[in-house]
Design an enzyme around this catalytic site. Structure first.
Site, PDB file in Angstrom:
ATOM      1  N   GLY A 108      86.740  67.137  50.841  1.00 33.66           N
ATOM      2  CA  GLY A 108      87.541  67.224  49.560  1.00 33.66           C
ATOM      3  C   GLY A 108      88.899  66.805  49.874  1.00 33.66           C
TER       4      GLY A 108
ATOM      5  N   GLY B 184      91.209  66.613  47.406  1.00 35.85           N
ATOM      6  CA  GLY B 184      91.963  67.263  46.196  1.00 35.85           C
ATOM      7  C   GLY B 184      93.310  67.649  46.873  1.00 35.85           C
ATOM      8  CG  PHE B 185      95.846  69.435  43.724  1.00 33.39           C
ATOM      9  CD1 PHE B 185      97.037  68.633  43.693  1.00 33.39           C
ATOM     10  CD2 PHE B 185      95.148  69.318  42.630  1.00 33.39           C
ATOM     11  CE1 PHE B 185      97.347  68.051  42.432  1.00 33.39           C
ATOM     12  CE2 PHE B 185      95.542  68.747  41.301  1.00 33.39           C
ATOM     13  CZ  PHE B 185      96.368  68.005  41.403  1.00 33.39           C
TER      14      PHE B 185
ATOM     15  CD  GLU C 267      97.926  70.042  29.569  1.00 31.53           C
ATOM     16  OE1 GLU C 267      98.703  70.787  29.868  1.00 31.53           O
ATOM     17  OE2 GLU C 267      96.795  69.800  30.145  1.00 31.53           O
TER      18      GLU C 267
ATOM     19  CG  ASP D 148      89.183  74.450  41.561  1.00 36.26           C
ATOM     20  OD1 ASP D 148      90.129  74.942  41.542  1.00 36.26           O
ATOM     21  OD2 ASP D 148      89.113  73.451  40.909  1.00 36.26           O
TER      22      ASP D 148
ATOM     23  CB  ALA E  99      97.321  71.891  41.432  1.00 39.91           C
TER      24      ALA E  99
END
Length: 470
Positions: A20, A22-23, A184, A321, A332
């Protein structure tokens, strides 16, 4: 299974595999840049994705590349790291091996000494996976770009038709989920309608757009303090967004969405439905938990130890997550801090540094933007709203973006939309006249087909046809 992989067999140095990009995963890889180890980052896509700004891609504010730098470019200067574009199908902790399918279509074994699972999450439809096609989520770059095409195709349908019912349905947008993403997105849709679309279409007015934000809960932005929640709801309504709380989705079909709740059943004829109501760990996390018998929480996240390791499997770390560490939120900043911490733990095990102190999360706050000049931010006891909240929100998001080029591009796009309402990404991919998979004649009037007399949960008032509150 192919036996001609450069990844097969025992590694020459200790090997750390991070699943992964991601962050959390990216921070773990970067934290190992000085480690005497080979680091392999495995991801199904070739880019790091800044998910908090995906909705701005969907609403034509940002280009996909502004928030998705290529992983190979990001890690080009890290000599002990490489990127493998592949899908992980199985994990065998007893033999320390992954089964992966690589970009050339071959299935291979990838051995490791330490494994970091940062696979992220997917959208949860709470047992109704069949809704996914008609109410798409916005978790990947592909989904965000597809949603952008759907939104602008809806405007083309509204401008082309002579049927007022078809036009009304095409211009009705429902966002399911009143968390930060839903709030948002609804705010951006309103800004898109009020400024960007003005003067572009001849047969309808941007004010004809009906934007509905729904949630089963009785509040928007549940993790925030009550004053910030109330501010958010009031500002959304001022922007023309209908906020329907306490209304769980009970059905999605080609005509729209059906909502339940204490006030009975309501059906909204809608041409576009976006699902932002919940997430669940990636499928590989569920398979790993079943294979190892590892306990998970109600969301399917793995219950990890204080050092982010899996109980009973000390060579496997789970972050972001996919992990439940002290019940931290799935945003994040916890993932990034966990990634950095895991890198320190691995370097300690490699004998390169002293043992790190127990993990301690530094809460940098929770934020959500409402409009171009308004956002809410909660940082400990500090509560910000309005332009000050927006400045804090913008600063944090720019800081978290990867690469100065991306930061400058995003800042430039924000300046353009703030000053002139300009959005340069109004592109419909494919044939703009192709049939919408949701296209169908709306239901006949009656049976509350347009959501008339929906309850205002906040104070019990009844609203007569909320869409005229613009």
């Amino acid at each position: 299974m192919s036996s001609e992989s450069q990844y097969d067999g025992p590694p020459r140095r200790p090997r750390v595999v991070v699943v992964g990009g991601g962050f959390g995963g990216l921070q773990a890889v970067r934290g190992l840049r000085r480690a005497n180890a080979d680091v392999i980052l495995v991801d199904r896509t070739n880019h790091h994705l800044f998910q908090p700004l995906l909705y701005q891609v969907s609403t034509a504010l940002l280009s996909p590349g502004d928030i998705a730098p290529a992983l190979r470019k990001v890690l080009a200067g890290q000599r002990n790291a490489e990127v493998l574009l592949a899908e992980v199908s199985a994990i065998e902790p007893t033999t320390r091996a992954l089964t992966v399918t690589t970009a050339d279509g071959n299935e291979r074994q990838l051995n490791y000494d330490y494994l970091v699972l940062a696979a992220g999450s997917t959208q949860s439809y709470f047992g109704h996976g069949e809704w996914a096609q008609l109410a798409p989520s916005m978790k990947t770059l592909d989904e965000a770009v597809e949603l952008r095409s759907r939104l602008f195709r809806a405007f083309e349908i509204a401008d082309a038709t002579d049927d007022p019912e078809i036009r009304r349905r095409a211009l009705t947008f429902v966002v399911v989920g009143a968390g930060p993403t839903g709030v948002e997105l609804a705010g951006q849709l309103s800004a898109l309608a009020r400024r960007t679309l003005s003067g572009q279409y001849r047969r309808f007015e941007p004010s004809d757009l009906r934007i509905v934000l729904v949630d089963a809960a009785d509040k928007v932005l549940a993790p925030f303090a009550e004053p910030l929640r109330e501010h958010t709801r009031r500002k959304l309504e001022d922007l023309g967004v209908e906020v329907l709380l306490g209304h769980p989705a009970t059905g999605v079909d080609r005509t729209g969405i059906t909502l339940g709740g204490h006030w009975g059943v309501t059906h909204i004829n809608a041409g576009s439905i976006v699902w932002a109501a919940g997430v669940q760990p990636a499928p590989i996390i569920k398979r790993f938990a079943e294979t190892t018998g590892t306990p998970t929480d109600r969301q399917g996240r793995i219950q990890v130890a204080d050092d982010c390791t899996v109980p009973g499997v000390p060579d496997v770390f789970v972050i972001g997550d996919a992990a439940n560490l002290h019940d931290l939120p799935g945003i994040a900043e916890p993932a990034m801090q966990e990634g950095k911490y895991v890198a320190k733990v691995i370097r300690h095990r490699l004998g390169e540094r002293k043992a790190p102190k127990p993990f301690r999360y530094l809460d940098l706050g929770t934020m959500a933007t409402i409009s171009p000049l308004d956002a809410v931010a909660q940082i400990g006891r500090i509560k910000l709203r309005g332009p000050i909240g927006k400045a804090a929100w913008a600063g944090v998001h720019l800081a978290f973006l990867v690469g100065w080029g991306n930061r400058l591009a995003v800042l430039g796009s924000w300046a353009a939309v703030l000053s002139r309402g300009a959005r340069r990404q109004q592109v419909v991919l494919g044939d703009a006249s192709q049939a919408d998979p949701r296209a169908e004649r709306p239901r006949a009037e009656g049976a509350r087909a347009e959501g008339v007399r929906v309850a205002d949960v906040r104070d019990g008032r009844r609203l007569q046809d909320n869409r005229h509150r613009r």
